[in-house]
Design a protein around this motif. Sequence first.
Motif, PDB file in Angstrom:
ATOM      1  N   GLU A 147       0.854  -1.179   0.000  1.00 34.76           N
ATOM      2  CA  GLU A 147       0.000   0.000   0.000  1.00 34.76           C
ATOM      3  C   GLU A 147       0.892   1.232   0.000  1.00 34.76           C
ATOM      4  O   GLU A 147       2.090   1.138   0.233  1.00 34.76           O
ATOM      5  N   VAL A 148       0.316   2.374  -0.249  1.00 32.76           N
ATOM      6  CA  VAL A 148       1.063   3.626  -0.156  1.00 32.76           C
ATOM      7  C   VAL A 148       0.401   4.455   0.929  1.00 32.76           C
ATOM      8  O   VAL A 148      -0.768   4.811   0.798  1.00 32.76           O
ATOM      9  N   PRO A 149       1.102   4.768   2.015  1.00 38.51           N
ATOM     10  CA  PRO A 149       2.422   4.247   2.379  1.00 38.51           C
ATOM     11  C   PRO A 149       2.316   2.776   2.786  1.00 38.51           C
ATOM     12  O   PRO A 149       1.238   2.301   3.154  1.00 38.51           O
ATOM     13  N   PRO A 150       3.448   2.061   2.734  1.00 36.03           N
ATOM     14  CA  PRO A 150       3.428   0.640   3.088  1.00 36.03           C
ATOM     15  C   PRO A 150       2.934   0.430   4.529  1.00 36.03           C
ATOM     16  O   PRO A 150       3.245   1.217   5.419  1.00 36.03           O
ATOM     17  N   ARG A 151       2.167  -0.606   4.719  1.00 33.66           N
ATOM     18  CA  ARG A 151       1.665  -0.948   6.052  1.00 33.66           C
ATOM     19  C   ARG A 151       2.368  -2.229   6.488  1.00 33.66           C
ATOM     20  O   ARG A 151       2.434  -3.197   5.737  1.00 33.66           O
ATOM     21  N   VAL A 152       2.903  -2.215   7.698  1.00 29.26           N
ATOM     22  CA  VAL A 152       3.601  -3.370   8.253  1.00 29.26           C
ATOM     23  C   VAL A 152       2.919  -3.745   9.558  1.00 29.26           C
ATOM     24  O   VAL A 152       2.677  -2.889  10.405  1.00 29.26           O
ATOM     25  N   GLU A 153       2.602  -5.022   9.710  1.00 28.17           N
ATOM     26  CA  GLU A 153       1.990  -5.511  10.940  1.00 28.17           C
ATOM     27  C   GLU A 153       2.829  -6.636  11.528  1.00 28.17           C
ATOM     28  O   GLU A 153       3.461  -7.398  10.794  1.00 28.17           O
ATOM     29  N   TYR A 154       2.796  -6.717  12.834  1.00 31.11           N
ATOM     30  CA  TYR A 154       3.521  -7.757  13.567  1.00 31.11           C
ATOM     31  C   TYR A 154       2.522  -8.599  14.331  1.00 31.11           C
ATOM     32  O   TYR A 154       1.519  -8.095  14.846  1.00 31.11           O
ATOM     33  N   ALA A 155       2.803  -9.900  14.396  1.00 32.24           N
ATOM     34  CA  ALA A 155       1.936 -10.823  15.124  1.00 32.24           C
ATOM     35  C   ALA A 155       2.791 -11.950  15.681  1.00 32.24           C
ATOM     36  O   ALA A 155       3.875 -12.244  15.166  1.00 32.24           O
ATOM     37  N   LEU A 156       2.297 -12.588  16.725  1.00 30.65           N
ATOM     38  CA  LEU A 156       2.976 -13.755  17.261  1.00 30.65           C
ATOM     39  C   LEU A 156       2.776 -14.936  16.323  1.00 30.65           C
ATOM     40  O   LEU A 156       1.689 -15.137  15.782  1.00 30.65           O
ATOM     41  N   THR A 157       3.804 -15.722  16.153  1.00 30.54           N
ATOM     42  CA  THR A 157       3.689 -16.987  15.436  1.00 30.54           C
ATOM     43  C   THR A 157       3.114 -18.016  16.414  1.00 30.54           C
ATOM     44  O   THR A 157       2.933 -17.729  17.605  1.00 30.54           O
ATOM     45  N   THR A 158       2.889 -19.206  15.918  1.00 32.65           N
ATOM     46  CA  THR A 158       2.422 -20.283  16.796  1.00 32.65           C
ATOM     47  C   THR A 158       3.433 -20.526  17.909  1.00 32.65           C
ATOM     48  O   THR A 158       3.057 -20.691  19.080  1.00 32.65           O
ATOM     49  N   MET A 159       4.721 -20.511  17.560  1.00 35.14           N
ATOM     50  CA  MET A 159       5.746 -20.713  18.586  1.00 35.14           C
ATOM     51  C   MET A 159       5.754 -19.540  19.573  1.00 35.14           C
ATOM     52  O   MET A 159       5.910 -19.737  20.781  1.00 35.14           O
TER      53      MET A 159
END
Length: 117
Positions: free
Chosen positions: A71-83
């Motif tokens: 997207e403009v501006p780029p969207r970055v999301e963080y999430a927990l993995t299964t571990m």
Amino acid sequence: MIRGDGGRAIRAVLDRICDKWTMLVVATLDEGRLRFTELHRSIPGISQRMLTLTLRHLERDGLVSRTVYAEVPPRVEYALTTMGKSLIQPALTLASWAIEHNGQIQASRETYDDPAT
């Protein structure tokens, strides 16, 4: 008794998860996906640089995923993995243990620091 490579492996993992910010980041992400700015606002006292470093380490270790949206501006999301999610219960157990034994630990420290009492 744990020796050799097992001890080194444990030390490496504990060094990562027991640093100043890791558990706060993991606990915050337990609530769901967050953008960097949302995560930064949710953790009082953490600098942008420390949050960036912590997220990079957690991503490298496979505990956090980073998703970039085109997207403009780029969207970055963080999430927990299964571990990463599997770390929550042991962390809560350790936190409960610390709370339960805090008074005893403080008393022991006071006795140790002032042997005249």
